[in-house]
Design a protein around this motif. Structure first.
Motif, short mmCIF file in Angstrom:
data_model
loop_
_atom_site.label_atom_id
_atom_site.label_comp_id
_atom_site.label_asym_id
_atom_site.label_seq_id
_atom_site.Cartn_x
_atom_site.Cartn_y
_atom_site.Cartn_z
N ASN A 1 43.04 34.34 42.42
CA ASN A 1 43.59 35.02 43.50
C ASN A 1 44.16 36.23 42.78
O ASN A 1 44.28 37.17 43.68
N MET A 2 44.38 36.26 41.40
CA MET A 2 44.98 37.46 40.98
C MET A 2 43.64 38.40 40.83
O MET A 2 44.17 39.71 41.24
N MET A 3 42.38 38.12 40.98
CA MET A 3 41.40 39.17 40.48
C MET A 3 41.18 39.60 42.35
O MET A 3 40.80 40.68 42.39
N ASN A 4 41.41 38.79 43.18
CA ASN A 4 41.44 39.37 44.42
C ASN A 4 42.50 40.01 45.10
O ASN A 4 42.50 40.47 46.22
N GLY A 5 43.58 40.03 44.26
CA GLY A 5 44.73 40.69 44.68
C GLY A 5 45.75 39.74 45.64
O GLY A 5 46.54 40.45 46.29
N ASP A 6 45.66 38.65 45.59
CA ASP A 6 46.51 38.03 46.57
C ASP A 6 47.64 37.51 45.76
O ASP A 6 47.89 37.44 44.70
N GLU B 1 41.84 28.66 40.19
CA GLU B 1 42.40 29.26 41.38
C GLU B 1 43.34 30.27 41.24
O GLU B 1 43.31 31.58 42.05
N ALA B 2 44.15 30.24 40.23
CA ALA B 2 45.03 31.36 39.77
C ALA B 2 44.44 32.44 39.71
O ALA B 2 44.55 33.72 39.90
#
Length: 658
Positions: free
Chosen positions: A653-658, A649-650
């Motif tokens: 989120n990082m790859m999607n810019g969240d 999940e982390a």
């Protein structure tokens, strides 16, 4: 005709004529041969020709041509004469007749078809089926070649008219395609087969990796703290003032307590707007903070304060690399993971944390220089881990390596045994020759019982390949006397390379009986269970026999359970197997990231950790570039740094810019 409502007499006459013509056609089409003299039959030629021409379209041309020559189309002798001489009925016309659709001259095509029919008629009816098929295929090819040449001639002359036959268009397109393929084949045949394959894959349009960058990855840049202090302070003050404020708020004890009391009554009444570094020492940082206080009526008042923030857990730093680690640890404690990537990119210290550009790891096999970079990277991690006695004591000598680019991933069909064994050979030579320890390289044998005995497909035959590799251990070579085992020639059964009892590298299998007193390090290649057989028992027994004083290194292990109907690897004993797999400490990790359920392509990023240059897990995002000359490249940019392996999940989120 009866239902038509035409009232004009001319229309009635026309209908009557049409009725007579149809009756005449029907009568002559089904009438027997007319007897009598040739003159009598000659009188009936026009009706016969008319009937055949309308009812049997295939004989229209033949009947008309024979009628023009004064011959009876229905006379057996006339037809037999034409057949005996091998001359086609359609060949009788010496004039050039234009095609009805394209309005182009097609005499050659008609003559060719007539010749094919005459040759077919000349063959005996008892022709074998195989020969008949071969003859028909040959004639078809000849006809296609003639048609292709005719189409090519028309294409070169641009002899096209409205309403052109679609088949002729297809022939022209086929001719152009074959012409291009022939030219390409002639051009490709001039070069090497490797160059031809690269040309087919488009590799010449890709930027190649920089050899110097690959070599510098393993080099340490031990810059003293005093040399880089000013540069680091300038970097932090320009880009990370808000992050410095967050560090002060979280880790300066007096400021944290003041903020808690003030914000307990009214949230936001005490905050730190920004921070600037004033000094960096080996144990702490001095930060000037801008404190903002907000009263009950919303009026803000700013003041500057100098605060001292110690590094976490009393750690110190003496060079650029250790200073970057201390700053990253402070940012991680504040959950500022995106800012940690910027600290890695700081233009000081070593570059061992990074991934070189233009790797293109989805090319199988990879460039030799890229594979050697992986080998050096893994060997550095193994050497650093074996030299750290405190680290080995904390994990009881149980180490793990997870290096799974497509060539080394046992779950992909792109797995290459040669690449895996090359990496193992480099590790064994580094440990045995450079560090002077005795190494045993082990590959698990067959698992199971009775007819259910077997071994994983990727490990099948690996022991034989490993022994036949070039270890440079023959007399006069670089590592003469390196191998302990005798290398047997599989063809003759003779000893190809005699073993040396004082050598440094031995070969074995997985099991308690393989542990010898002289062994120092055990390297086990890709241990894994099968459906119906578990590798846990022999592997755990071997690790237990080795003890905590000796090191066991697992390379790309797959220790997950694979339950089967035979009650193997079921609920019973699962907690022990999970605990055993978790007892191994990871010293190197590299894996590629993909989108969703896609497999091997496209590559979205990578996750990397190497104990030799950084204890952190770095998440990279792959970015593609294009040069002005339309050559493509790729780079891996760090986007986050974690203290331990991040969850799925982390990463998402990082790859999607969240």
């Amino acid at each position: 005709l009866v239902k038509t409502e035409l009232r004009a007499s001319s229309a009635m006459i026309s209908r009557g004529v049409l009725c007579l013509v149809c009756l005449s056609m029907s009568a002559h089409a089904f009438a027997p041969s007319i007897g009598g003299s040739p003159a009598a039959r000659q009188l009936h030629c026009p009706p016969h020709a008319l009937g055949v021409g309308q009812v049997c379209a295939g004989k229209r041309g033949s009947a008309c041509l024979l009628a023009k020559k004064g011959l009876d189309p229905f006379e057996d002798k006339a037809r037999a004469g034409w057949k005996e001489t091998g001359e086609s009925l359609s060949k009788a016309a010496s004039s050039r007749v234009p095609d009805a659709i394209t309005q182009t001259e097609n005499t050659a095509k008609r003559q060719q078809n007539a010749a094919m029919r005459s040759r077919q008629a000349a063959f005996d009816m008892d022709e074998p089926e195989a020969l008949r098929r071969m003859r028909e295929e040959r004639e078809r090819q000849e006809a296609e070649e003639v048609a292709m040449k005719d189409a090519a001639r028309r294409a070169e002359e641009k002899n096209f008219v409205a309403g052109q036959d679609l088949r002729e268009s297809r022939l022209i397109d086929e001719y152009e395609r074959q012409k291009k393929e022939k030219e390409g084949a002639e051009e490709a045949s001039k070069g090497d087969i490797r160059a031809r394959v690269k040309s087919m894959q488009g590799l010449e349009k890709r930027l190649r990796v920089d050899s110097e960058a690959l070599l510098h990855q393993s080099m340490l840049n031990m810059q003293p703290l005093e040399e880089i202090k000013e540069e680091v302070m300038s970097f932090m003050n320009d880009r990370h003032q808000k992050e410095l404020a967050e560090i002060v708020m979280r880790h300066h004890e007096a400021t944290r307590q003041t903020a808690e009391k003030a914000n307990a009554w009214m949230n936001g009444s005490f905050r730190i707007k920004s921070g600037r570094l004033l000094d960096i020492t080996n144990s702490h940082m001095r930060i000037r903070s801008v404190v903002v206080r907000t009263n009950f009526f919303g009026k803000e008042a700013e003041e500057e304060q100098e605060m001292q923030v110690d590094y976490l857990d009393g750690k110190t730093c003496d060079d650029a690399d250790s200073l970057k680690m201390r700053i990253i640890e402070l940012l991680q404690s504040c959950d500022l993971f995106r800012s940690t990537a910027s600290i890695l990119s700081m233009p000081v210290g070593s570059r061992g944390w990074s991934v070189p550009d233009h790797l293109f790891l989805n090319e199988i096999p990879c460039n030799t220089e890229i594979r050697e970079w992986f080998y050096r990277d893994v060997c550095d991690a193994v050497q650093v881990a074996l030299q750290d006695s405190r680290f080995l004591e904390s994990c009881a000598g149980r180490l793990k390596i997870e290096c799974v680019p497509p060539e080394l991933n046992p779950e992909m069909d792109s797995f290459r045994v040669g690449t895996m064994l090359e990496m193992v050979r480099e590790i064994a030579i580094r440990v045995g020759v450079v560090m002077g320890r005795r190494v045993k390289v082990c590959i698990q044998g067959s698992l199971g019982e009775g007819i259910f005995t077997g071994m994983p497909l990727m490990l099948n035959g690996m022991r034989r390949v490993m022994e036949s590799m070039d270890w440079q251990a023959r007399p006069g070579e670089m590592y003469e006397g390196l191998l302990i085992n005798d290398i047997i020639n599989r063809r003759t059964g003779e000893i190809a390379i005699a073993g040396n009892k004082e050598g440094r590298v031995a070969f074995g299998e997985v099991g308690r009986e393989q542990v010898e007193e002289e062994d120092d390090v055990f390297i086990i290649i890709a241990p894994q269970s099968m459906v119906g057989a578990s590798v846990y028992e022999p592997l755990s027994q071997m690790v237990e026999a080795a003890g905590p004083k000796r090191t066991v290194i697992l390379i790309n292990p797959r220790l997950k359970d694979r339950p089967s109907s035979g009650n193997v690897m079921s609920v019973q004993g699962r907690s022990q197997r999970i605990a055993f797999a978790a007892s191994f400490r990871e010293i190197f990790h590299f894996r590629l990231l993909y989108t969703g359920t896609t497999f091997m392509f496209p590559i979205q990023g990578a996750l990397r950790m190497n104990m030799a240059n950084s204890p952190f897990w770095t998440l990279f995002k792959r970015e593609t570039t294009t040069t002005p000359d339309e050559r493509t490249g790729e780079s891996y940019q760090p986007i986050a740094v974690f203290a331990e392996e991040p969850k799925t999940e982390a990463i998402t989120n990082m790859m999607n810019g969240d």
